[in-house]
Design an enzyme around this catalytic site. Structure first.
Site, PDB file in Angstrom:
ATOM      1  N   LYS A 103      -7.936   2.099   1.245  1.00  0.00           N
ATOM      2  CA  LYS A 103      -6.550   2.283   1.670  1.00  0.00           C
ATOM      3  C   LYS A 103      -5.654   2.370   0.440  1.00  0.00           C
ATOM      4  O   LYS A 103      -5.380   1.373  -0.212  1.00  0.00           O
ATOM      5  CB  LYS A 103      -6.117   1.122   2.570  1.00  0.00           C
ATOM      6  CG  LYS A 103      -6.930   1.031   3.864  1.00  0.00           C
ATOM      7  CD  LYS A 103      -6.539  -0.161   4.716  1.00  0.00           C
ATOM      8  CE  LYS A 103      -7.365  -0.208   6.004  1.00  0.00           C
ATOM      9  NZ  LYS A 103      -7.003  -1.363   6.864  1.00  0.00           N
ATOM     10  N   GLY A 130      -7.639   0.548  10.255  1.00  0.00           N
ATOM     11  CA  GLY A 130      -7.077  -0.239  11.337  1.00  0.00           C
ATOM     12  C   GLY A 130      -6.960  -1.701  10.948  1.00  0.00           C
ATOM     13  O   GLY A 130      -7.272  -2.086   9.817  1.00  0.00           O
ATOM     14  N   SER A 132      -8.188  -4.912  10.326  1.00  0.00           N
ATOM     15  CA  SER A 132      -9.586  -5.344  10.199  1.00  0.00           C
ATOM     16  C   SER A 132      -9.798  -6.176   8.941  1.00  0.00           C
ATOM     17  O   SER A 132     -10.180  -5.647   7.901  1.00  0.00           O
ATOM     18  CB  SER A 132     -10.503  -4.122  10.163  1.00  0.00           C
ATOM     19  OG  SER A 132      -9.995  -3.136   9.264  1.00  0.00           O
ATOM     20  N   ALA A 134     -11.846  -8.334   6.488  1.00  0.00           N
ATOM     21  CA  ALA A 134     -13.280  -8.405   6.213  1.00  0.00           C
ATOM     22  C   ALA A 134     -13.887  -9.703   6.717  1.00  0.00           C
ATOM     23  O   ALA A 134     -14.997  -9.720   7.275  1.00  0.00           O
ATOM     24  CB  ALA A 134     -13.517  -8.258   4.714  1.00  0.00           C
ATOM     25  N   LYS A 185       1.098  -0.003   4.650  1.00  0.00           N
ATOM     26  CA  LYS A 185       1.257  -1.339   5.233  1.00  0.00           C
ATOM     27  C   LYS A 185       1.012  -2.411   4.178  1.00  0.00           C
ATOM     28  O   LYS A 185       1.544  -3.528   4.284  1.00  0.00           O
ATOM     29  CB  LYS A 185       0.322  -1.530   6.430  1.00  0.00           C
ATOM     30  CG  LYS A 185      -1.159  -1.329   6.135  1.00  0.00           C
ATOM     31  CD  LYS A 185      -1.877  -2.580   5.728  1.00  0.00           C
ATOM     32  CE  LYS A 185      -3.318  -2.277   5.362  1.00  0.00           C
ATOM     33  NZ  LYS A 185      -4.098  -3.487   5.045  1.00  0.00           N
ATOM     34  N   ASP A 238      -2.307  -2.337  12.052  1.00  0.00           N
ATOM     35  CA  ASP A 238      -2.671  -2.783  10.710  1.00  0.00           C
ATOM     36  C   ASP A 238      -1.511  -3.507  10.040  1.00  0.00           C
ATOM     37  O   ASP A 238      -1.696  -4.472   9.287  1.00  0.00           O
ATOM     38  CB  ASP A 238      -3.095  -1.569   9.873  1.00  0.00           C
ATOM     39  CG  ASP A 238      -4.088  -1.935   8.780  1.00  0.00           C
ATOM     40  OD1 ASP A 238      -4.400  -3.125   8.627  1.00  0.00           O
ATOM     41  OD2 ASP A 238      -4.564  -1.021   8.083  1.00  0.00           O
ATOM     42  N   THR A 242      -1.706  -7.483   8.609  1.00  0.00           N
ATOM     43  CA  THR A 242      -1.588  -7.669   7.167  1.00  0.00           C
ATOM     44  C   THR A 242      -0.337  -8.455   6.787  1.00  0.00           C
ATOM     45  O   THR A 242      -0.333  -9.170   5.786  1.00  0.00           O
ATOM     46  CB  THR A 242      -1.594  -6.297   6.450  1.00  0.00           C
ATOM     47  OG1 THR A 242      -2.651  -5.502   6.979  1.00  0.00           O
ATOM     48  CG2 THR A 242      -1.835  -6.467   4.957  1.00  0.00           C
ATOM     49  N   SER A 248      -4.638 -11.913   4.158  1.00  0.00           N
ATOM     50  CA  SER A 248      -4.095 -10.765   3.441  1.00  0.00           C
ATOM     51  C   SER A 248      -3.781 -11.113   1.992  1.00  0.00           C
ATOM     52  O   SER A 248      -2.915 -11.945   1.710  1.00  0.00           O
ATOM     53  CB  SER A 248      -2.814 -10.271   4.130  1.00  0.00           C
ATOM     54  OG  SER A 248      -2.127  -9.345   3.316  1.00  0.00           O
ATOM     55  N   ARG A 249      -4.471 -10.451   1.073  1.00  0.00           N
ATOM     56  CA  ARG A 249      -4.199 -10.657  -0.354  1.00  0.00           C
ATOM     57  C   ARG A 249      -2.800 -10.180  -0.708  1.00  0.00           C
ATOM     58  O   ARG A 249      -2.142 -10.747  -1.579  1.00  0.00           O
ATOM     59  CB  ARG A 249      -5.243  -9.917  -1.196  1.00  0.00           C
ATOM     60  CG  ARG A 249      -6.649 -10.442  -1.027  1.00  0.00           C
ATOM     61  CD  ARG A 249      -7.589  -9.853  -2.041  1.00  0.00           C
ATOM     62  NE  ARG A 249      -7.794  -8.430  -1.877  1.00  0.00           N
ATOM     63  CZ  ARG A 249      -8.769  -7.882  -1.152  1.00  0.00           C
ATOM     64  NH1 ARG A 249      -9.614  -8.650  -0.510  1.00  0.00           N
ATOM     65  NH2 ARG A 249      -8.912  -6.581  -1.058  1.00  0.00           N
TER      66      ARG A 249
END
Length: 334
Positions: A103, A130, A132, A134, A185, A238, A242, A248-249
């Protein structure tokens, strides 16, 4: 199918685990042979602690592991994506279908990941994107994504390969919209984290997410995307996951910046790739090139790359000239 997942980060590993559970013959390739050997010995990726790698999952540090494969999943981060494609290209069979799950937007060319993969390999490229994380996909937590390709048969093949009772996949012809939703996003999520770090509330985040999605769609439409894509999984779906999750980093990095860390310090503390940092520059450059109004993305660029003070930047956003919510708002049609 015979599949290689190229990229042994958390996302690539989670997808490799998922594809093994779906009954495919899967190899996980790492650009670092030492990392591949370590994962082979431990049967675990340290980025997904506590999640064992399936016994049948092969590990490799050899780019030739893509040879003879029917499908190759491109799961590297965005910034080395072109280099990875160049490395793999000589080893690909002519009929191999590529699936980009990266992405981002390349800042030098302003190209999307599927464009880069097609340029460097000449292969058909589908996109899977989408909401998702990990960590959740690797554990089999229900997830929904979108398979996008101009070639409907290719999009449906990807759908068939990934689909399971825990991983639902829809098809969509709008590759531009799906990729932009996934890339931008990350910028909005980084900004959402900044809001959290500043101590703002739910009202602020809801406003940010909604107007951020409007900006993303505005840029997407300028590039030929479809409006409805941004209301789907690769757009608002998404964006929600996020902006709201500590998985979310991007959000975690934003929180640190909102608390006073520099962007460099924030990324070092997160300890993994923060895609929103790179995407902010690409979004800013694309907006300038196309004349698209993207005040949030531009504000993120100023904070991340020009050292703009965070609270002052927020104040400037809130003090922008008043306007209608929709650019085509009309009272005479009510």
């Amino acid at each position: 199918m015979n599949i290689t997942v190229a990229g042994s980060g958390g996302w690539g590993t989670a997808l490799a685990i998922h594809l093994c559970k779906n009954g495919h013959e899967v190899t996980l390739w790492s650009h670092n042979p030492e990392k591949a050997r370590a994962m082979e010995e431990s049967r675990e990726n340290p980025m997904l602690p506590g999640i064992p790698l399936p016994r049948e999952l092969a590990l490799s540090g050899d780019p030739a592991s893509v040879a003879g494969r029917e499908l190759v999943v491109l799961a590297s981060p965005s910034f080395p994506f072109r280099s990875v494609c160049k490395t793999l290209a000589p080893h690909l069979d002519p009929g191999t279908l590529l699936v980009s799950v990266a992405k981002g937007i390349e800042p030098e060319t302003l190209e999307r990941m599927s464009q880069i993969a097609q340029e460097e390999t000449g292969h058909t490229v589908a996109v899977l994107s989408g909401p998702s994380h990990a960590e959740e996909v690797a554990r089999g937590i229900p997830t929904g994504c979108v398979s996008a390709c101009a070639d409907r048969a290719a999009a449906e093949l990807v759908q068939d390969v990934f689909m399971s009772d825990r991983f639902r996949v829809y098809v969509n012809p709008d590759v531009v919209g799906v990729e932009l939703g996934g890339a931008l996003k990350n910028v909005i999520a980084l900004c959402a984290g900044i809001c959290d770090g500043l101590g703002f509330g739910d009202n602020t985040k809801a406003m940010l997410m909604t107007r951020g999605l409007t900006e993303t769609a505005r840029l997407g439409l300028a590039l030929g995307a479809r409006q409805e894509t941004f209301a789907g999984l690769a757009g608002v779906g998404d964006l929600i996951v996020t902006c709201t999750s500590m998985h979310s980093r991007n959000r975690r990095a934003g929180i640190l910046i909102g608390q006073g860390a520099t962007p460099k310090q924030a990324m070092e503390q997160v300890g993994a790739v923060v895609e929103g940092y790179f995407a902010a520059r690409s979004a800013h450059l694309l907006a300038e090139k196309l004349g698209a109004d993207m005040p949030i993305a531009s504000a993120a660029y100023r904070v991340l790359y020009e050292g703009a003070e965070v609270r002052r930047t927020v104040d400037q956003l809130l003090r922008r000239e008043k306007r209608a919510e929709s650019e085509d708002a009309r009272w005479d049609t009510l």
